[in-house]
Design an enzyme around this catalytic site. Structure first.
Site, PDB file in Angstrom:
ATOM      1  N   LYS A 149       0.831  -1.206   0.000  1.00  0.00           N
ATOM      2  CA  LYS A 149       0.000   0.000   0.000  1.00  0.00           C
ATOM      3  C   LYS A 149       0.866   1.257   0.000  1.00  0.00           C
ATOM      4  O   LYS A 149       1.947   1.285   0.593  1.00  0.00           O
ATOM      5  CB  LYS A 149      -0.903  -0.037   1.225  1.00  0.00           C
ATOM      6  CG  LYS A 149      -1.986   1.034   1.272  1.00  0.00           C
ATOM      7  CD  LYS A 149      -2.877   0.781   2.480  1.00  0.00           C
ATOM      8  CE  LYS A 149      -3.966   1.836   2.607  1.00  0.00           C
ATOM      9  NZ  LYS A 149      -4.837   1.579   3.782  1.00  0.00           N
ATOM     10  N   SER A 222      -9.522   1.926   2.674  1.00  0.00           N
ATOM     11  CA  SER A 222      -8.504   2.689   1.983  1.00  0.00           C
ATOM     12  C   SER A 222      -7.494   1.835   1.223  1.00  0.00           C
ATOM     13  O   SER A 222      -6.656   2.380   0.504  1.00  0.00           O
ATOM     14  CB  SER A 222      -7.758   3.574   2.999  1.00  0.00           C
ATOM     15  OG  SER A 222      -7.085   2.786   3.963  1.00  0.00           O
ATOM     16  N   SER A 246     -10.530  -0.623   6.290  1.00  0.00           N
ATOM     17  CA  SER A 246      -9.703  -0.349   5.114  1.00  0.00           C
ATOM     18  C   SER A 246      -9.036  -1.565   4.490  1.00  0.00           C
ATOM     19  O   SER A 246      -8.533  -1.488   3.378  1.00  0.00           O
ATOM     20  CB  SER A 246      -8.627   0.683   5.468  1.00  0.00           C
ATOM     21  OG  SER A 246      -9.217   1.939   5.664  1.00  0.00           O
TER      22      SER A 246
END
Length: 559
Positions: A149, A222, A246
Site C-alpha cells: 500500500k 482505503s 480499510s
C-alpha cells in the site's frame, strides 16, 4: 492530461485542484508513465470503451505469455514459493509475470501509485543466484511478489499519507517490509489509497480505483488499490491497513480474502511519519490481503517468527498457530453466531442472501452450533469512532490539502463532518473519548459472553460494492475497530443479480440511514459484484479466528 500520461480507465473523473496542484500531479503521473514500456500498453479501444466487467481482459489482451498466465492465474503465494524452491519457476519469471499483469491491471482500474519492474527483476535475479549457488531459499517467501500500500515505506520508493503535500521518497524499509524482504519477498509496485487514507473509496491524485467486477462501482478503501490489483491477479499477496474497514471493505468489494488482526499483533513501525491523531483512541491494524486462507496463515506465521516485538515493544508477542489451531475452547461443537443486521442498517438483498446461504450450510454440517447474535449499540459506536478519528476537528487534514491546492474530495468532507462541527479537543476531551471507548469495550465483551459464541459471522458492508462516491456507511467494519476485535472477510459464491431481480424481504427500515441505503439499492446497478462475509473472534484471539476458519473451510467453500 498530457499525451505523455498512461491511459487509464476513469468513468468518473477525479475533481481538479489549483493550477499548481494539477501541474504537480501531472509531473507525478508523467514519471509513472515513463517507466511503462509501449509493449505493455493496452489498446486504446480497451481504455476508451471498456466493458463493465474487466476481469477477463488481462488473460485475453495478448500482452501476457502462456507462462505469464500460468504463473499469475493458477497459484497462490504458498504455491509460488514451492514452485520457485523446486525449480519449476525461476523468481525472474514470476516477478516478470506479476509486474506485467500489475501494469495491465492499473490501466483497467488505476490501482497503482508506483511500478518498478526492472528493480523487481534485479531482486529476483539475486534470489535465483542464491538458490543456484546454495541450493537453499532465503526464506518462506523466496521469489514471491508482494504488493504494498502506498503509505507503507519501501527503501528508494515514493510514499504519501493521503495528500500531495506529503509525497516523499523513503530512504529505508519500514519494519514490516524489512521482514518481508528478509523472507524473500520481491517488491514490484505500490498501490493506490484515498485522500487522507480515510475513505471506503480509493480516490487520490493518482486516480479513482475501479472495481474490476463492475467498473461503475467502488473498489473500496482505503486499501482499494490492493484489492483491485489482487482481484485481477496482478498480485496474490499484498499488505493493507485498517482503522475503520480499510482492509475488509475493499477485500469484500473485490471478492478476495482480507484480514484485520487485533491492533499490534503485527508490526507497524514507521508506517506513518508523525503518526496519526486518530490513534490516540483508535489503533490502526495492518494485515494481509490475498487469494487463499493459507497465504493469510503463511503471512502471519512468518511475521510471528521474526519476533518483531524485539524491535518494537508495542507489538504483542502472541504465539501463532493459525489454521492449525484447535477449533476454539468450547468445541465441539463450534458455536457460530450470525448477526444478520447491526440494529441500525439492514444490509442490501445480496448480502442477506449470502448470510442465509452460509447459515444454511453450517446448519446442515455436523460440528457447528448455529445461533443468532444480537447486535450491540452499533449506532453509538459508529458515532464515537467518527469523532475519535479527528480530535483536532480535521484541521490538520484541511491544512495539508490547502498547502498544495488539493481539492477536498466529497468523501473527505463527509468523514470530517462530525468532528468539524466542534472545536479541537483538549487533553481532557481526548481522555473522555478513551473512557467512553473502554467502558463500551467492557460492556460489549460482556454482551459477547452472554451470547455464548466462539465466532460471529456478519456482513462486511451494507451491500455489495457501492456506486462511486456513496461509501458512507462503515458500520459493519468500523464497529470492530472500535472494540478492536480481529476480523477476516472471505468470498462466497453469491454475487449481486441484475437490477430489479431481487429486493428486501421486509419493507420496514430501521433508521433514516437504513432508509437511505434502501434508496441507494433501488437507484443502483450492482450486477456482478461479489459478496464477502466477515468472520470475527474475540480480541487477541487471532489464531483462534484462523483455526475457526479452518473448521469452516469445507462448509463455506473456502480455499
Amino acid at each position: 492530461m498530457s499525451s505523455k500520461m498512461l491511459p487509464v480507465i476513469q468513468p468518473v473523473p477525479v475533481p481538479s485542484g489549483s493550477a499548481a496542484y494539477e501541474a504537480a500531479r501531472e509531473a507525478i503521473l508523467g514519471e509513472f508513465a515513463a517507466a511503462v514500456p509501449d509493449q505493455l500498453h493496452l489498446p486504446p479501444s480497451t481504455v476508451q470503451k471498456p466493458p463493465r466487467n474487466v476481469t477477463r481482459i488481462p488473460g485475453e489482451c495478448g500482452l501476457l505469455s502462456a507462462l505469464d498466465l500460468e504463473i499469475t492465474e493458477k497459484h497462490d503465494g504458498y504455491a509460488l514459493a514451492k514452485a520457485i524452491a523446486s525449480g519449476r519457476f525461476t523468481a525472474v519469471a514470476v516477478a516478470t509475470a506479476f509486474a506485467k499483469r500489475a501494469i495491465i491491471a492499473h490501466q483497467l482500474t488505476a490501482c497503482l501509485t508506483e511500478w518498478f519492474m526492472d528493480e523487481a527483476i534485479a531482486q529476483a535475479e539475486a534470489l535465483d543466484a542464491h538458490l543456484a549457488s546454495t541450493g537453499k531459499t532465503v526464506g518462506p517467501l523466496h521469489g514471491v511478489p508482494v504488493s504494498i500500500k502506498a503509505h507503507i515505506p519501501i527503501a528508494g520508493h515514493w510514499s504519501n499519507v493521503g495528500y500531495l503535500s506529503t509525497v516523499k521518497k523513503d530512504r529505508s524499509d519500514c519494519q514490516m517490509v524489512a521482514i518481508l524482504r528478509k523472507a524473500g519477498a520481491v517488491f514490484y509496485c505500490k498501490t493506490n489509497q484515498p485522500q487522507a487514507i480515510m475513505h471506503l473509496e480509493s480516490t487520490s491524485l493518482y486516480g479513482r480505483v475501479l472495481n474490476p467486477h463492475n467498473i461503475n462501482l467502488s473498489a473500496g478503501g482505503s486499501s482499494g488499490g490492493e484489492a483491485a490489483l489482487i482481484a485481477l491477479r496482478g498480485s496474490v499477496l499484498g499488505v493493507g491497513t485498517d482503522i475503520g474497514g480499510s482492509i475488509r471493505g475493499p477485500a469484500a468489494f473485490c471478492g478476495i480474502y482480507g484480514f484485520k488482526p487485533t491492533s499490534y499483533v503485527l508490526p507497524m513501525k514507521d508506517f506513518l511519519p508523525g503518526g496519526a491523531a486518530a490513534e490516540l483512541n483508535i489503533l490502526c491494524s495492518t494485515g494481509p490481503m490475498c487469494t487463499s486462507l493459507r497465504d493469510m496463515d503463511l503471512f502471519m506465521s512468518l511475521m510471528a517468527s521474526a519476533k518483531p516485538y524485539l524491535e518494537d515493544p508495542r507489538v504483542i508477542p502472541l504465539p501463532w498457530t493459525g489454521l492449525a489451531s484447535a477449533p476454539l475452547q468450547n468445541s465441539p461443537p463450534l458455536k457460530v453466531g450470525f448477526m444478520m443486521h447491526d440494529g441500525a442498517i439492514i444490509p442490501q438483498p445480496p448480502v442477506t442472501r449470502a448470510l442465509e446461504w452460509a447459515r444454511s450450510r453450517l446448519e446442515q454440517t455436523p460440528g457447528f452450533q448455529v445461533q443468532s447474535f444480537e447486535p450491540y449499540q452499533v449506532a453509538q459506536a459508529v458515532k464515537n469512532i467518527r469523532l475519535a478519528y479527528w480530535p483536532d476537528g480535521g484541521r490538520d487534514s484541511r491544512q495539508r490539502l490547502a498547502e498544495a491546492g488539493e481539492p477536498v474530495l466529497p468523501l473527505t468532507e463527509w468523514i470530517l463532518a462530525d468532528a468539524s462541527r466542534g472545536p479541537p479537543l483538549d487533553s481532557f476531551g481526548v481522555l473522555q473519548q478513551r473512557l467512553d471507548r473502554d467502558e463500551f469495550r467492557c460492556n460489549f465483551s460482556q454482551h459477547w459472553e452472554s451470547q455464548d459464541v466462539d465466532l460471529v459471522i456478519c456482513p462486511s458492508f451494507v451491500g455489495p460494492a457501492c456506486a462511486h462516491e456513496t461509501a458512507w456507511y462503515w458500520n459493519y467494519t468500523a464497529f470492530w475497530n472500535y472494540v478492536d476485535y480481529p476480523g477476516v472477510v472471505v468470498p462466497t459464491p453469491v454475487t449481486a443479480l441484475a437490477k430489479g431481480a431481487e429486493d428486501y424481504a421486509s419493507s420496514d427500515p430501521l433508521s433514516e440511514e437504513c432508509k437511505h441505503v434502501r434508496r441507494l439499492w433501488r437507484e443502483g446497478d450492482f450486477e456482478g459484484a461479489p459478496i464477502d462475509l466477515q468472520v470475527v473472534a474475540r480480541r487477541y484471539h487471532d489464531s483462534d479466528l484462523l483455526g475457526g476458519l479452518a473448521a469452516l473451510q469445507a462448509a463455506l467453500e473456502l480455499h
